[in-house]
Design a protein around this motif. Structure first.
Motif, PDB file in Angstrom:
ATOM      1  N   ASN A 158      45.736  42.760  21.320  1.00  0.00           N
ATOM      2  CA  ASN A 158      45.449  43.140  22.710  1.00  0.00           C
ATOM      3  C   ASN A 158      45.624  41.951  23.653  1.00  0.00           C
ATOM      4  OD1 ASN A 158      44.914  45.745  21.997  1.00  0.00           O
ATOM      5  ND2 ASN A 158      42.710  45.660  22.341  1.00  0.00           N
ATOM      6  N   ALA A 159      45.147  40.782  23.233  1.00  0.00           N
ATOM      7  CA  ALA A 159      45.296  39.571  24.060  1.00  0.00           C
ATOM      8  C   ALA A 159      46.772  39.190  24.192  1.00  0.00           C
ATOM      9  CB  ALA A 159      44.500  38.416  23.466  1.00  0.00           C
ATOM     10  N   ALA A 160      47.521  39.362  23.102  1.00  0.00           N
ATOM     11  CA  ALA A 160      48.961  39.058  23.135  1.00  0.00           C
ATOM     12  C   ALA A 160      49.681  39.968  24.127  1.00  0.00           C
ATOM     13  CB  ALA A 160      49.560  39.218  21.740  1.00  0.00           C
ATOM     14  N   VAL A 161      49.308  41.258  24.142  1.00  0.00           N
ATOM     15  CA  VAL A 161      49.925  42.201  25.083  1.00  0.00           C
ATOM     16  C   VAL A 161      49.527  41.834  26.512  1.00  0.00           C
ATOM     17  CG1 VAL A 161      50.070  44.615  25.815  1.00  0.00           C
ATOM     18  CG2 VAL A 161      50.053  44.062  23.383  1.00  0.00           C
ATOM     19  N   ALA A 162      48.247  41.510  26.714  1.00  0.00           N
ATOM     20  CA  ALA A 162      47.773  41.124  28.050  1.00  0.00           C
ATOM     21  C   ALA A 162      48.533  39.910  28.567  1.00  0.00           C
ATOM     22  CB  ALA A 162      46.269  40.838  28.019  1.00  0.00           C
ATOM     23  N   ARG A 163      48.758  38.936  27.691  1.00  0.00           N
ATOM     24  CA  ARG A 163      49.492  37.730  28.092  1.00  0.00           C
ATOM     25  C   ARG A 163      50.938  38.077  28.452  1.00  0.00           C
ATOM     26  NH1 ARG A 163      49.975  32.405  24.269  1.00  0.00           N
ATOM     27  NH2 ARG A 163      51.455  33.727  23.137  1.00  0.00           N
ATOM     28  N   ALA A 164      51.554  38.965  27.679  1.00  0.00           N
ATOM     29  CA  ALA A 164      52.927  39.385  27.971  1.00  0.00           C
ATOM     30  C   ALA A 164      52.982  40.204  29.267  1.00  0.00           C
ATOM     31  CB  ALA A 164      53.497  40.187  26.803  1.00  0.00           C
ATOM     32  N   HIS A 165      51.952  41.032  29.502  1.00  0.00           N
ATOM     33  CA  HIS A 165      51.864  41.767  30.768  1.00  0.00           C
ATOM     34  C   HIS A 165      51.824  40.775  31.937  1.00  0.00           C
ATOM     35  CE1 HIS A 165      50.279  46.018  29.448  1.00  0.00           C
ATOM     36  NE2 HIS A 165      51.440  45.695  28.911  1.00  0.00           N
ATOM     37  N   ALA A 166      51.023  39.730  31.790  1.00  0.00           N
ATOM     38  CA  ALA A 166      50.913  38.710  32.845  1.00  0.00           C
ATOM     39  C   ALA A 166      52.255  37.997  33.051  1.00  0.00           C
ATOM     40  CB  ALA A 166      49.821  37.701  32.497  1.00  0.00           C
ATOM     41  N   GLN A 167      52.989  37.770  31.965  1.00  0.00           N
ATOM     42  CA  GLN A 167      54.292  37.081  32.063  1.00  0.00           C
ATOM     43  C   GLN A 167      55.271  37.850  32.952  1.00  0.00           C
ATOM     44  OE1 GLN A 167      54.626  36.304  27.565  1.00  0.00           O
ATOM     45  NE2 GLN A 167      56.116  34.896  28.406  1.00  0.00           N
ATOM     46  N   VAL A 168      55.354  39.182  32.743  1.00  0.00           N
ATOM     47  CA  VAL A 168      56.303  39.959  33.554  1.00  0.00           C
ATOM     48  C   VAL A 168      55.805  40.104  34.993  1.00  0.00           C
ATOM     49  CG1 VAL A 168      57.523  41.222  31.737  1.00  0.00           C
ATOM     50  CG2 VAL A 168      55.389  42.153  32.622  1.00  0.00           C
ATOM     51  N   ILE A 169      54.482  40.164  35.169  1.00  0.00           N
ATOM     52  CA  ILE A 169      53.920  40.221  36.534  1.00  0.00           C
ATOM     53  C   ILE A 169      54.266  38.938  37.289  1.00  0.00           C
ATOM     54  CG2 ILE A 169      51.767  40.226  37.877  1.00  0.00           C
ATOM     55  CD1 ILE A 169      50.619  42.098  35.630  1.00  0.00           C
ATOM     56  N   ARG A 170      54.134  37.810  36.613  1.00  0.00           N
ATOM     57  CA  ARG A 170      54.455  36.513  37.254  1.00  0.00           C
ATOM     58  C   ARG A 170      55.909  36.454  37.704  1.00  0.00           C
ATOM     59  NH1 ARG A 170      51.431  33.826  33.232  1.00  0.00           N
ATOM     60  NH2 ARG A 170      53.338  33.153  32.205  1.00  0.00           N
ATOM     61  N   LYS A 171      56.792  37.075  36.921  1.00  0.00           N
ATOM     62  CA  LYS A 171      58.224  37.046  37.267  1.00  0.00           C
ATOM     63  C   LYS A 171      58.515  37.777  38.575  1.00  0.00           C
ATOM     64  CE  LYS A 171      60.201  36.666  32.598  1.00  0.00           C
ATOM     65  NZ  LYS A 171      61.243  37.174  31.690  1.00  0.00           N
ATOM     66  N   LEU A 172      57.669  38.756  38.918  1.00  0.00           N
ATOM     67  CA  LEU A 172      57.937  39.585  40.101  1.00  0.00           C
ATOM     68  C   LEU A 172      57.007  39.287  41.283  1.00  0.00           C
ATOM     69  CD1 LEU A 172      58.591  43.027  38.352  1.00  0.00           C
ATOM     70  CD2 LEU A 172      60.261  41.364  39.138  1.00  0.00           C
ATOM     71  N   SER A 173      55.898  38.601  41.024  1.00  0.00           N
ATOM     72  CA  SER A 173      54.931  38.207  42.069  1.00  0.00           C
ATOM     73  C   SER A 173      54.523  39.348  43.006  1.00  0.00           C
ATOM     74  CB  SER A 173      55.500  37.060  42.916  1.00  0.00           C
ATOM     75  OG  SER A 173      55.752  35.946  42.110  1.00  0.00           O
ATOM     76  N   PRO A 174      54.034  40.462  42.465  1.00  0.00           N
ATOM     77  CA  PRO A 174      53.598  41.558  43.333  1.00  0.00           C
ATOM     78  C   PRO A 174      52.191  41.282  43.897  1.00  0.00           C
ATOM     79  CG  PRO A 174      53.168  42.129  41.061  1.00  0.00           C
ATOM     80  CD  PRO A 174      53.825  40.773  41.039  1.00  0.00           C
ATOM     81  N   ASP A 175      51.795  42.078  44.884  1.00  0.00           N
ATOM     82  CA  ASP A 175      50.424  41.986  45.415  1.00  0.00           C
ATOM     83  C   ASP A 175      49.458  42.767  44.529  1.00  0.00           C
ATOM     84  OD1 ASP A 175      51.185  40.616  47.925  1.00  0.00           O
ATOM     85  OD2 ASP A 175      52.272  42.483  48.292  1.00  0.00           O
ATOM     86  N   CYS A 176      49.998  43.820  43.899  1.00  0.00           N
ATOM     87  CA  CYS A 176      49.168  44.681  43.054  1.00  0.00           C
ATOM     88  C   CYS A 176      49.986  45.137  41.856  1.00  0.00           C
ATOM     89  CB  CYS A 176      48.697  45.892  43.869  1.00  0.00           C
ATOM     90  SG  CYS A 176      47.776  47.111  42.908  1.00  0.00           S
ATOM     91  N   ALA A 177      49.379  45.147  40.689  1.00  0.00           N
ATOM     92  CA  ALA A 177      50.070  45.600  39.473  1.00  0.00           C
ATOM     93  C   ALA A 177      49.254  46.662  38.766  1.00  0.00           C
ATOM     94  CB  ALA A 177      50.325  44.422  38.536  1.00  0.00           C
ATOM     95  N   TYR A 178      49.907  47.766  38.439  1.00  0.00           N
ATOM     96  CA  TYR A 178      49.295  48.822  37.632  1.00  0.00           C
ATOM     97  C   TYR A 178      49.697  48.583  36.184  1.00  0.00           C
ATOM     98  CZ  TYR A 178      48.561  51.289  42.055  1.00  0.00           C
ATOM     99  OH  TYR A 178      48.159  51.629  43.329  1.00  0.00           O
ATOM    100  N   VAL A 179      48.717  48.470  35.302  1.00  0.00           N
ATOM    101  CA  VAL A 179      49.018  48.179  33.897  1.00  0.00           C
ATOM    102  C   VAL A 179      48.440  49.261  32.992  1.00  0.00           C
ATOM    103  CG1 VAL A 179      49.089  45.688  34.318  1.00  0.00           C
ATOM    104  CG2 VAL A 179      46.964  46.714  33.500  1.00  0.00           C
ATOM    105  N   ASP A 180      49.160  49.534  31.909  1.00  0.00           N
ATOM    106  CA  ASP A 180      48.681  50.484  30.906  1.00  0.00           C
ATOM    107  C   ASP A 180      47.709  49.726  29.993  1.00  0.00           C
ATOM    108  OD1 ASP A 180      48.717  53.098  29.955  1.00  0.00           O
ATOM    109  OD2 ASP A 180      50.125  52.609  28.364  1.00  0.00           O
ATOM    110  N   ALA A 181      46.434  50.076  30.060  1.00  0.00           N
ATOM    111  CA  ALA A 181      45.389  49.312  29.362  1.00  0.00           C
ATOM    112  C   ALA A 181      45.525  49.411  27.850  1.00  0.00           C
ATOM    113  CB  ALA A 181      44.014  49.799  29.784  1.00  0.00           C
ATOM    114  N   CYS A 182      45.472  48.249  27.191  1.00  0.00           N
ATOM    115  CA  CYS A 182      45.547  48.193  25.723  1.00  0.00           C
ATOM    116  C   CYS A 182      44.163  47.980  25.109  1.00  0.00           C
ATOM    117  CB  CYS A 182      46.468  47.053  25.295  1.00  0.00           C
ATOM    118  SG  CYS A 182      48.185  47.420  25.605  1.00  0.00           S
ATOM    119  N   ASP A 183      43.135  48.151  25.898  1.00  0.00           N
ATOM    120  CA  ASP A 183      41.757  47.942  25.444  1.00  0.00           C
ATOM    121  C   ASP A 183      40.981  49.221  25.773  1.00  0.00           C
ATOM    122  OD1 ASP A 183      38.997  47.142  25.304  1.00  0.00           O
ATOM    123  OD2 ASP A 183      39.593  45.063  25.592  1.00  0.00           O
ATOM    124  N   VAL A 184      39.989  49.560  24.965  1.00  0.00           N
ATOM    125  CA  VAL A 184      39.173  50.745  25.269  1.00  0.00           C
ATOM    126  C   VAL A 184      38.450  50.569  26.612  1.00  0.00           C
ATOM    127  CG1 VAL A 184      38.827  51.518  22.901  1.00  0.00           C
ATOM    128  CG2 VAL A 184      37.259  49.827  23.855  1.00  0.00           C
TER     129      VAL A 184
END
Length: 213
Positions: free
Chosen positions: A79-105
């Motif tokens: 889950n932490a690995a996915v979260a870190r990868a989610h952050a990596q792609v968000i950083r590439k695009l620098s949005p104001d808001c990001a909707y993410v598919d949660a990998c944690d309960v």
């Protein structure tokens, strides 16, 4: 600017996990495309939408191969690995808001996990089944799925029919069993830290002991 983030291949035993982000100035940019969760679309329809999304939106992807995932899992949870990868792609695009598919309960805990890997301010909206609720996440799921499917097709040309790469796929399990029988070790494209691989190796070891006896 808002972006949606999703991944494909998180639970796969063979091949990469691909994380994708799609950024748009407003959600209605995608209204006329009819995007939906990639699992609800045919492969042909995903390919068609993939091209349209790439033309119309900013897109970023991160690919983690099997050996990288095995190495990462010695340091952190999946889950932490996915979260870190989610952050990596968000950083590439620098949005104001990001909707993410949660990998944690816990969706709020997952949002905080993603934020912990970001160095720029971005509002994180974490939801279960976000790929069904937000078109921009549906678009990201299509980009991730098509990118991963293409990677699996390339690997199949080199190694033989892998199936989908998931443990629930009999073709994938047959490929793993045959490879391990022949080479006595998992293929380079297998996630060796997965229980599926461990179980096949244990069975083979048991069988060898019985043959020896």
């Amino acid at each position: 600017m808002i972006c949606g983030v999703d991944e494909a291949g998180k639970g796969s035993v063979l091949g990469p996990m691909v994380v994708a982000a799609v950024a748009v100035p407003a959600e209605d940019v995608l209204d006329d495309l009819g995007v939906k969760d990639s699992k609800l679309l045919s492969a042909k329809e995903r390919e068609r939408l993939y091209s349209l999304i790439k033309k119309r939106c900013k897109v970023a992807t991160v690919r983690l191969d099997a050996n990288e995932i095995d190495a990462i899992r010695t340091e952190m949870t999946m889950n932490a690995a996915v979260a870190r990868a989610h952050a990596q792609v968000i950083r590439k695009l620098s949005p104001d808001c990001a909707y993410v598919d949660a990998c944690d309960v816990n969706i709020f805990r997952y949002a905080e996990m993603v934020k912990s890997y970001l160095d720029n301010h971005c509002e994180i909206v974490s939801e279960h089944h976000a790929d069904e609720k937000f078109p921009v996440v549906s678009a990201a799921s299509i980009i991730a799925k098509v990118t991963r499917d293409r990677a699996i097709a390339t690997l199949s040309k080199k190694y033989g029919d892998l199936g989908s790469g998931y443990p629930s796929d009999p073709v994938t399990i047959r490929f793993l069993n045959d490879w391990i029988d022949e080479h006595r070790t998992p293929p380079p494209i297998a996630r060796k830290s997965w229980k599926t691989v461990g179980a096949i190796l244990a069975r083979r070891s048991q069988k060898s002991l019985m043959d020896f006896g």
